[in-house]
Design a protein around this motif. Structure first.
Motif, mmCIF file in Angstrom:
data_model
loop_
_atom_site.group_PDB
_atom_site.id
_atom_site.type_symbol
_atom_site.label_atom_id
_atom_site.label_comp_id
_atom_site.label_asym_id
_atom_site.label_seq_id
_atom_site.Cartn_x
_atom_site.Cartn_y
_atom_site.Cartn_z
ATOM 1 N N ARG A 34 -3.549 76.234 49.160
ATOM 2 C CA ARG A 34 -2.586 76.996 49.964
ATOM 3 C C ARG A 34 -1.197 76.718 49.440
ATOM 4 N N THR A 35 -0.490 77.778 49.102
ATOM 5 C CA THR A 35 0.915 77.608 48.753
ATOM 6 C C THR A 35 1.697 78.476 49.722
ATOM 7 N N GLY A 36 2.287 77.879 50.701
ATOM 8 C CA GLY A 36 2.948 78.654 51.749
ATOM 9 C C GLY A 36 1.904 79.465 52.496
ATOM 10 N N LYS A 37 2.075 80.810 52.493
ATOM 11 C CA LYS A 37 1.111 81.659 53.211
ATOM 12 C C LYS A 37 0.004 82.154 52.290
ATOM 13 N N VAL A 38 0.209 81.957 50.978
ATOM 14 C CA VAL A 38 -0.757 82.469 50.011
ATOM 15 C C VAL A 38 -1.849 81.440 49.783
ATOM 16 N N SER A 39 -3.091 81.911 49.858
ATOM 17 C CA SER A 39 -4.204 81.028 49.584
ATOM 18 C C SER A 39 -4.836 81.450 48.256
ATOM 19 N N PHE A 40 -5.119 80.466 47.400
ATOM 20 C CA PHE A 40 -5.692 80.775 46.084
ATOM 21 C C PHE A 40 -6.985 79.997 45.908
ATOM 22 N N GLU A 41 -8.045 80.722 45.557
ATOM 23 C CA GLU A 41 -9.339 80.064 45.405
ATOM 24 C C GLU A 41 -9.531 79.662 43.946
ATOM 25 N N ALA A 42 -9.411 78.375 43.666
ATOM 26 C CA ALA A 42 -9.498 77.889 42.289
ATOM 27 C C ALA A 42 -10.955 77.729 41.846
ATOM 28 N N LEU A 43 -11.842 77.388 42.782
ATOM 29 C CA LEU A 43 -13.278 77.326 42.491
ATOM 30 C C LEU A 43 -13.983 78.265 43.455
#
Ligand code: ATP
Ligand code: MG
Lengths: 247, 411
Positions: A34-43
């Motif tokens: 999670r970076t701020g409101k953005v969620s990023f799926e790395a795996l």
């Protein structure tokens, strides 16, 4: 001495361990940042098995999730979802203290950036995991000396990181990773910061460890180094592409 | 294992971060030092003032003859009111609020002679109660005037310690004869040395005291100079004064509210003022010290936060190598406590050193002897310990709750 009693909540796992002696077992493991409101799926759903005594190379483009996977394997971070069994025990259910003990005794981690304590000598750096394991001072002395001569640094014990070359620092880091005789060595681009000659010395150290029976998982950009492994895992965009024998 | 490696860590930090650790320590050092010094000097000055004030007597009032300032029952103002020793006896018998009372007869320039040594000094005639009230205390092995001396009009004399020096040097005067106004007297006591910086007339150290009755016979007088009063414990001096004015007002026909009818020096008033003033003064000093301490504490907690950020990576490494949460917590708390304890102790010792050097500079007449209050010092260090603990505990918790990789990735 420190086998952590975790209810594995499934007798099937126990069977699997005794049959195949699987040391790392990941099932649909996902990791989101999670970076701020953005969620990023790395795996994005990793299924992966590593058997005892294996030497596995992990390759893949930059940003594909190699380090993320490695950190989960070494219990330096926890999966967002999915199950991770380490030596048959469910890591997801471990308490923080149990995780600390796993990091201390079951896995040895080698970083690209060495991560030595800057103020401490080679000797003191290797001593740290032994202190956390409450090893007596006499045994610590013997053990540190033994480890440092094993990586060829018997004469650099009193040197601080600033007084050593990159290759020497990485060898101190490897000695430190081996301190409590872990079953698995995890190395995240251990040669990434080294020239090719020092890199080769490090890789042959891993070969020796492998021959001595250690399980090794190593990330690398260099295909020639990856070929030291018996098997290569290719990662792209958070997913495993190949999970098989070298071809 | 924990304390050992943590102490080592602390020591390494000290060496690596000389400036930062020293600044933190200095803040604490300064706070402790100033609060201890302020307290010590405040107490020294206060004690010196109170003591010399007490030298003349504690909680007493002295009554002199006066002149009426109000008309009363058709009598004009301006009449002289001059009580006698009999009035004092009367007050002693009837007054509810008066604890001790004594008339005081005085005569200046009386020749007091012993062999070749003679001295012109003040002679005082009084009752036994006078001694305790006026803080005229006999030395060991000697005594003040007693009731038998009064009843039998004995020719006995009690002398001030300096007058004793003048007459006898280092000899023992007890039981020896002196001539007072050419009449032989036996010395019964010598005053214990005391600090006195206020008086009416002469310092007690050079006065000769004899029984009031003996004085009256010797000089054929019923006129005393003044009388000295101490209220009963359960009454205030103001109440005692009011009652004395009523008794004497009834006899001499003056308005009991007429303050000028007698002239009074009530030492409890000045004493109260001094006491209040110095208590306030001390609290003021403590306030300054406390704010210094708080500032120091805030400094420490800020620095702990900076240390935490700078060391997050180190914590990450240690956690990756198997450090438990409790280790990280202990390290931080212990480190903060060590900084405060070392800084506090050094500050305390430094203050102590300064305080113990003061007497050597001969300033004690003005500022008294400053006294390090050990319990204040201990309290101060405990307080600092608490500040240090709270400064350490929150950053420590924050650090311990990171995943190792989070700590490592911050850099
Ligand atoms: N703490 C984080 N917060 C947000 N995003 C992150 C974080 N860590 C990694 N990522 C993202 O997750 C993805 C995978 O990162 P990872 O470090 O695992 O890549 P990698 O395969 O090791 O790359 P490289 O070969 O460059 O080391 C990247 O897109 C990265 O930006
Ligand atoms: Mg990486």
């Amino acid at each position: 001495m420190n086998k952590i009693a975790v209810n594995t909540n499934g007798s099937a796992r126990g069977e699997a361990k005794s049959m195949t002696d699987t040391i790392i077992d990941m099932r649909d493991v996902r990791k989101s940042y999670r970076t701020g409101k953005v969620s990023f799926e790395a795996l994005k759903g990793i299924d992966c098995l590593v058997k005892r005594g294996e030497f596995v190379g992990v390759v893949g483009p930059s940003g594909s999730g190699k380090s993320t996977l490695m950190n989960l394997m070494g219990c330096l971070d926890i999966p967002t979802t999915g199950e991770y069994y380490l030596e048959g025990q469910l890591v997801n259910k471990m308490t923080p203290n149990q995780l600390a003990d796993v990091r201390n005794r079951t896995v040895g981690f080698v970083f690209q950036a060495f991560n030595l304590l800057p103020y401490a000598t080679a000797y003191e750096n290797v001593e740290v995991p032994l202190l956390f394991a409450r090893v007596s001072s006499r045994k610590r002395r013997e053990r540190v000396a033994e480890l440092l001569s094993r990586v060829g640094l018997a004469d650099k014990m009193a040197n601080k990181p600033t007084e050593m070359s990159g290759g020497e620092m990485q060898r101190v880091a490897i000695a430190r990773a081996l301190a409590n005789e872990p079953d698995i060595i995890l190395a995240d681009e251990p040669t990434g910061n080294l020239d090719s000659k020092s890199g080769e010395a490090i890789v042959s150290l891993f070969d020796e460890l492998h021959q001595a029976g250690k399980t090794i998982v190593m990330i690398t950009h260099d295909m020639n180094i990856a070929k030291h492994g018996e098997r290569i895992i290719r990662i792209k965009d958070g997913l495993i592409q190949t999970n098989g024998d070298l071809s | 294992m924990l304390p050992l490696i943590t102490l080592k860590q602390f020591w390494n930090d000290l060496r690596r971060q000389k400036l930062r650790s020293m600044l933190t320590m200095f803040g604490i050092f300064w706070g402790t030092c100033s609060i201890v010094l302020l307290f010590a000097f405040g107490k020294g000055i206060g004690d010196a003032q109170l003591k010399s004030q007490k030298g003349m007597g504690d909680n007493i009032a002295i009554f002199w003859p006066g002149v009426t300032g109000k008309e009363y029952k058709g009598l004009p103002r301006g009449r002289q009111i001059r009580p006698t020793a009999d009035d004092v006896t009367h007050i002693k018998q009837v007054a509810q609020t008066v604890g001790s009372i004594s008339p005081e007869f005085r005569r200046w320039n009386v020749t007091i002679k012993r062999g070749r040594n003679s001295s012109l000094r003040m002679l005082v005639g009084c009752w036994p109660e006078f001694g305790d009230m006026r803080n005229v205390i006999p030395r060991r092995g000697s005594r003040f005037i007693n009731q038998n001396d009064i009843n039998e009009r004995r020719r006995v004399v009690f002398i001030g310690n300096l007058l004793k020096q003048d007459l006898f040097g280092n000899e023992d005067p007890i039981g020896q004869q002196v001539e007072v106004n050419s009449v032989p007297f036996t010395v019964i006591g010598v005053m214990k040395e005391k600090d006195q910086n206020s008086s009416y007339g002469s310092r007690d150290s050079r006065v000769a005291f004899i029984p009031s009755t003996t004085f009256g016979t010797m000089y054929s007088t019923r006129w005393m100079s003044n009388f000295v009063v101490q209220a009963k414990k359960e009454y205030s001096m103001a109440q005692a004064r009011r009652e004395i004015y009523e008794i004497l007002g009834g006899k001499y026909k003056f308005d009991p509210t007429d303050r000028e009818a007698l002239s009074v020096w009530d030492t409890t008033r000045g004493f109260e003022f001094l006491k209040t003033f110095f208590t306030a003064f001390q609290w003021f000093l403590v306030g300054i010290g406390a704010s210094t301490l708080i500032t120091g504490g805030i400094g420490v907690s800020n620095i702990m936060n900076v240390v935490l950020e700078e060391r997050t990576k180190e914590i990450g490494i240690k956690m990756a190598l198997g450090a438990r949460k409790s280790y990280v917590m202990t390290q931080f708390v212990l480190e903060t406590l060590l900084i405060t304890a070392v800084g506090g102790t050094l500050g305390f010792l430094f203050a102590w050193l300064i305080v113990s050097l003061v007497p050597a500079f001969g300033l004690t007449d003005f500022i008294g002897v400053p006294q390090v209050n050990v319990s204040a010092g201990v309290l101060c260090i405990v307080l600092l310990g608490i500040v240090g603990f709270f400064a350490g505990i929150f950053p420590a918790r924050r650090a311990a709750n990171l995943q190792p990789v989070q700590a490592l990735k911050l850099f």
